[in-house]
Design a protein around this motif. Sequence first.
Motif, PDB file in Angstrom:
ATOM      1  N   ASP A  82       0.829  -1.205   0.000  1.00  0.00           N
ATOM      2  CA  ASP A  82       0.000   0.000   0.000  1.00  0.00           C
ATOM      3  C   ASP A  82       0.864   1.255   0.000  1.00  0.00           C
ATOM      4  OD1 ASP A  82      -2.288  -1.536   0.000  1.00  0.00           O
ATOM      5  OD2 ASP A  82      -2.643  -1.358   2.155  1.00  0.00           O
ATOM      6  N   ARG A  83       1.979   1.222   0.733  1.00  0.00           N
ATOM      7  CA  ARG A  83       2.872   2.386   0.742  1.00  0.00           C
ATOM      8  C   ARG A  83       3.472   2.626  -0.637  1.00  0.00           C
ATOM      9  NH1 ARG A  83       4.454   0.196   5.794  1.00  0.00           N
ATOM     10  NH2 ARG A  83       6.345  -0.714   4.905  1.00  0.00           N
ATOM     11  N   PHE A  84       3.874   1.558  -1.302  1.00  0.00           N
ATOM     12  CA  PHE A  84       4.438   1.708  -2.650  1.00  0.00           C
ATOM     13  C   PHE A  84       3.365   2.178  -3.625  1.00  0.00           C
ATOM     14  CE2 PHE A  84       8.163  -0.335  -1.091  1.00  0.00           C
ATOM     15  CZ  PHE A  84       9.155  -0.122  -2.018  1.00  0.00           C
ATOM     16  N   ASP A  85       2.140   1.650  -3.487  1.00  0.00           N
ATOM     17  CA  ASP A  85       1.070   2.042  -4.399  1.00  0.00           C
ATOM     18  C   ASP A  85       0.808   3.544  -4.350  1.00  0.00           C
ATOM     19  OD1 ASP A  85       0.729  -0.528  -5.271  1.00  0.00           O
ATOM     20  OD2 ASP A  85      -1.025  -0.948  -4.019  1.00  0.00           O
ATOM     21  N   ARG A  86       1.007   4.143  -3.179  1.00  0.00           N
ATOM     22  CA  ARG A  86       0.775   5.586  -3.055  1.00  0.00           C
ATOM     23  C   ARG A  86       1.911   6.405  -3.672  1.00  0.00           C
ATOM     24  NH1 ARG A  86      -1.211   3.873   2.146  1.00  0.00           N
ATOM     25  NH2 ARG A  86       0.837   4.267   3.102  1.00  0.00           N
ATOM     26  N   LEU A  87       3.066   5.755  -3.901  1.00  0.00           N
ATOM     27  CA  LEU A  87       4.236   6.485  -4.383  1.00  0.00           C
ATOM     28  C   LEU A  87       4.479   6.336  -5.882  1.00  0.00           C
ATOM     29  CD1 LEU A  87       6.754   5.665  -1.488  1.00  0.00           C
ATOM     30  CD2 LEU A  87       5.561   7.815  -1.869  1.00  0.00           C
TER      31      LEU A  87
END
Length: 222
Positions: A87-92
């Motif tokens: 989820d953190r990567f998806d936001r970036l």
Amino acid sequence: MNRTTAYATTTGLALPEQPAAQAREACGPVPSPVLRDLRDRGGRSPHALLFGPRDLVVVTGLPGSGKSTLMRRTVKAARIDSQDTRDRFDRLVPGFLPYAVYRPLVRLAHYVGLRRALRRGKGVVVHDCGTQAWVRAWLAREARRRGGKLHVLLLDVTPQQALEGQRERGRGVSRFAFRRHRGVAARLLRRVEKGDLPSGCGSAVLLDRDAADTLRRIGFTG
């Protein structure tokens, strides 16, 4: 709390903690693994699962079985969930970039975060995708090193329930990957039901959807 026995009530289930001195005594008696089957209780299963302060817990089951949902709702201590990392990567990353492109970075960041959490020496709850047996072996070695135990929480849901869970979160796996997960999960479940726990595990807890929904806390004593 009596740390040499396990007990269950309507509010909590405490799993036995192995004393550090006993864990380091190579020639001493090795306690038998503990199996707790909380399935088919119609919502009358414990509201909490408590483990020793140096223990490690892995939550495993089919994709879509509710592992991440369970952990987010019940774990107030340290938790390491690969879904959080994704989820953190998806936001970036840019929205047009397929997940397959940056999946290796997600996995690397997940294991780096897991290693960092383990080095703190406290109890940790870890999301286990099920097909990475080497991760459980790593956690079992770390639990022994710190004088604790490894515990497995296995979510036993039907493939239909798991697929529905994937649809609800809007994110699934390929048919090939799901078949692989089904085979691995089925073999692990058969082993655990016979009391044949994975190497290094001190206990296993079997949960169906009702038992998982009843849980309000997964934590550590001390």
